[in-house]
Design a protein around this motif. Sequence first.
Motif, PDB file in Angstrom:
ATOM      1  N   LEU A 184       0.822  -1.204   0.000  1.00  0.00           N
ATOM      2  CA  LEU A 184       0.000   0.000   0.000  1.00  0.00           C
ATOM      3  C   LEU A 184       0.862   1.261   0.000  1.00  0.00           C
ATOM      4  CD1 LEU A 184      -2.857   1.240   0.180  1.00  0.00           C
ATOM      5  CD2 LEU A 184      -2.654   1.077   2.678  1.00  0.00           C
ATOM      6  N   TYR A 185       2.026   1.210   0.650  1.00  0.00           N
ATOM      7  CA  TYR A 185       2.902   2.376   0.741  1.00  0.00           C
ATOM      8  C   TYR A 185       3.324   2.859  -0.645  1.00  0.00           C
ATOM      9  CZ  TYR A 185       6.931   5.211   2.290  1.00  0.00           C
ATOM     10  OH  TYR A 185       7.824   6.222   2.523  1.00  0.00           O
ATOM     11  N   ARG A 186       3.473   1.930  -1.574  1.00  0.00           N
ATOM     12  CA  ARG A 186       3.874   2.288  -2.939  1.00  0.00           C
ATOM     13  C   ARG A 186       2.811   1.853  -3.946  1.00  0.00           C
ATOM     14  NH1 ARG A 186       8.578   4.612  -2.930  1.00  0.00           N
ATOM     15  NH2 ARG A 186      10.030   4.266  -1.207  1.00  0.00           N
ATOM     16  N   ALA A 187       1.564   1.955  -3.541  1.00  0.00           N
ATOM     17  CA  ALA A 187       0.455   1.559  -4.414  1.00  0.00           C
ATOM     18  C   ALA A 187       0.455   2.384  -5.696  1.00  0.00           C
ATOM     19  CB  ALA A 187      -0.866   1.734  -3.683  1.00  0.00           C
ATOM     20  N   PRO A 188       0.382   1.741  -6.866  1.00  0.00           N
ATOM     21  CA  PRO A 188       0.346   2.493  -8.127  1.00  0.00           C
ATOM     22  C   PRO A 188      -0.986   3.190  -8.349  1.00  0.00           C
ATOM     23  CG  PRO A 188       0.137   0.140  -8.539  1.00  0.00           C
ATOM     24  CD  PRO A 188       0.433   0.289  -7.080  1.00  0.00           C
ATOM     25  N   VAL A 189      -2.049   2.708  -7.678  1.00  0.00           N
ATOM     26  CA  VAL A 189      -3.375   3.346  -7.750  1.00  0.00           C
ATOM     27  C   VAL A 189      -4.031   3.250  -6.378  1.00  0.00           C
ATOM     28  CG1 VAL A 189      -3.721   2.797 -10.197  1.00  0.00           C
ATOM     29  CG2 VAL A 189      -4.509   1.184  -8.459  1.00  0.00           C
ATOM     30  N   HIS A 190      -4.967   4.126  -6.103  1.00  0.00           N
ATOM     31  CA  HIS A 190      -5.785   4.079  -4.876  1.00  0.00           C
ATOM     32  C   HIS A 190      -4.927   4.048  -3.604  1.00  0.00           C
ATOM     33  CE1 HIS A 190      -9.069   3.309  -7.603  1.00  0.00           C
ATOM     34  NE2 HIS A 190      -8.594   2.140  -7.964  1.00  0.00           N
ATOM     35  N   GLY A 191      -3.812   4.758  -3.621  1.00  0.00           N
ATOM     36  CA  GLY A 191      -2.928   4.729  -2.461  1.00  0.00           C
ATOM     37  C   GLY A 191      -3.548   5.305  -1.206  1.00  0.00           C
ATOM     38  N   ASP A 192      -4.612   6.105  -1.344  1.00  0.00           N
ATOM     39  CA  ASP A 192      -5.263   6.697  -0.181  1.00  0.00           C
ATOM     40  C   ASP A 192      -6.529   5.949   0.221  1.00  0.00           C
ATOM     41  OD1 ASP A 192      -6.657   7.326  -2.450  1.00  0.00           O
ATOM     42  OD2 ASP A 192      -7.040   9.429  -1.917  1.00  0.00           O
ATOM     43  N   ASP A 193      -6.792   4.809  -0.415  1.00  0.00           N
ATOM     44  CA  ASP A 193      -7.996   4.032  -0.150  1.00  0.00           C
ATOM     45  C   ASP A 193      -7.637   2.552  -0.116  1.00  0.00           C
ATOM     46  OD1 ASP A 193     -10.439   2.705  -0.141  1.00  0.00           O
ATOM     47  OD2 ASP A 193     -11.389   4.089  -1.534  1.00  0.00           O
ATOM     48  N   PRO A 194      -7.307   2.018   1.073  1.00  0.00           N
ATOM     49  CA  PRO A 194      -6.843   0.629   1.165  1.00  0.00           C
ATOM     50  C   PRO A 194      -7.812  -0.383   0.565  1.00  0.00           C
ATOM     51  CG  PRO A 194      -6.423   1.782   3.218  1.00  0.00           C
ATOM     52  CD  PRO A 194      -7.245   2.708   2.379  1.00  0.00           C
ATOM     53  N   GLU A 195      -9.107  -0.195   0.773  1.00  0.00           N
ATOM     54  CA  GLU A 195     -10.070  -1.171   0.248  1.00  0.00           C
ATOM     55  C   GLU A 195     -10.100  -1.150  -1.276  1.00  0.00           C
ATOM     56  OE1 GLU A 195     -14.672  -2.686   0.970  1.00  0.00           O
ATOM     57  OE2 GLU A 195     -13.844  -1.003   2.112  1.00  0.00           O
ATOM     58  N   ALA A 196     -10.106   0.040  -1.850  1.00  0.00           N
ATOM     59  CA  ALA A 196     -10.098   0.146  -3.310  1.00  0.00           C
ATOM     60  C   ALA A 196      -8.804  -0.423  -3.893  1.00  0.00           C
ATOM     61  CB  ALA A 196     -10.272   1.603  -3.739  1.00  0.00           C
ATOM     62  N   PHE A 197      -7.687  -0.170  -3.215  1.00  0.00           N
ATOM     63  CA  PHE A 197      -6.411  -0.719  -3.678  1.00  0.00           C
ATOM     64  C   PHE A 197      -6.431  -2.239  -3.607  1.00  0.00           C
ATOM     65  CE2 PHE A 197      -2.103  -2.190  -2.292  1.00  0.00           C
ATOM     66  CZ  PHE A 197      -1.518  -2.144  -3.543  1.00  0.00           C
ATOM     67  N   GLY A 198      -6.975  -2.791  -2.514  1.00  0.00           N
ATOM     68  CA  GLY A 198      -7.044  -4.238  -2.371  1.00  0.00           C
ATOM     69  C   GLY A 198      -7.868  -4.890  -3.464  1.00  0.00           C
TER      70      GLY A 198
END
Length: 455
Positions: A184-198
């Motif tokens: 999540l720290y280096r998420a290419p998308v949705h870095g501010d939304d853990p559920e959306a990133f997941g």
Amino acid sequence: MSQENRRQQAARDHLWMHFTRLSSAADHEVPVIVRGEGAYIWDDRGRRYLDGLAGLFVVQAGHGRAELAEAAATQAADLAFFPIWSYAHPTAIDLAERIASYAPGDLNRVFFSSGGGEAVETAWKLAKNYFKLVGKPMKHKVISRAVAYHGTTHGALSITGLPPLKQQFEPLVPSTFRVPNTNLYRAPVHGDDPEAFGLWAAEQIRVAIEAEGPDTVAAVFLEPVQNAGGCFPPPPGYFQRVREICDEHDVLLVSDEVICAFGRLGHMFGAERYGYQPDMITCAKGLTSGYSPLGATIISDRIAEPFLHGDASFAHGYTFGGHPVSCAVALANLDLFEREGLNQHVLDTEGDFRRVLDGLRDLPIVGDVRGDGFFYGIELVKDQATKETFDAEESERLLRGFLSTALFDAGLYCRADDRGDPVIQLAPPLVAGQEQFDEIEQILRSVLTEAWSRI
């Protein structure tokens, strides 16, 4: 020549240490560890160190547990060895039953191996064998995550997502494919939304399966918390969506819990913590707390079913899989887990551990602190605001040129690693408590402060 100096020379001349630059022994002493007690180890010069990595994510019950050594001695006196190739012995039977009682859902069959890499190898071979028996012989490919480590045998290494570990051994086993991990720290998308990133990360598994053809993909291998790269926990909803995707395409979900099982995350299995049902679990390490080598692949009734009829046989095994002594040690270790409540201890104190480590965020070199249970990674950065990381030369100087030695010299055994971005990994024995948490923090604060001054 003293015995210590003689051993140093013998180590240089004869011992091929694993994952080690042999040239490092030319101008540095080889650390020689001679005993352990609780969360601490001692070297041959009498110096004490806090074991911040539980050996290698292994010594859950702590060092020096006499009852585990006694269990080994008692079993060896009765039956030191017998294979489980068409035969059985009491400790293998009892341990298989015990493991099945802990495993989630219908994971009721246990295939023993000598360690974690062999357990992963077993799971892949079994997945391919299973699909051939049920009339889907094209399903053989594996999906795993970038930067993930799954072992060093040719099959397990092929599933591993770390190119530098693989290049010198290629060509490896074909038909393995990588998807993004859950950093999540280096998420290419949705870095501010853990559920959306997941959900995005899970969908990449669907994309990979469909790109290869669902009729060719046998399994997805995922760790509950990915180790390599520095402890990536799953975002909310991630594993639930992965399970749905696997079901939609008849792909097996293998939970690689060689590190995460047996208390590392406060449960017997990480799948329990994150609420998903795998088709297989691979495990090792904490099963015996390292007092004897043992691994296992835990298998669902659905996968076992085709092997229960006619002349079907899984033509696979290991000489030391289900070793009587190792199984006896594992049973004693699990007794200890229950008697001392080690899983609950982790759940009760993981917040204290996290708070201590989170306190290090005031150091400019600390970019992220992540993990769960007694399993954490601290990512190091050049710039907290921009998350700028170190280049390869800087990482080499920081980790191998300074941190690894400085942390050990300061009394902390842990891992400074750059399989991915530079991190310090921490996984102390499950018997550790506030005193050890504070000691870890004090050593890290001092050494990381000096590291920053050197940059």
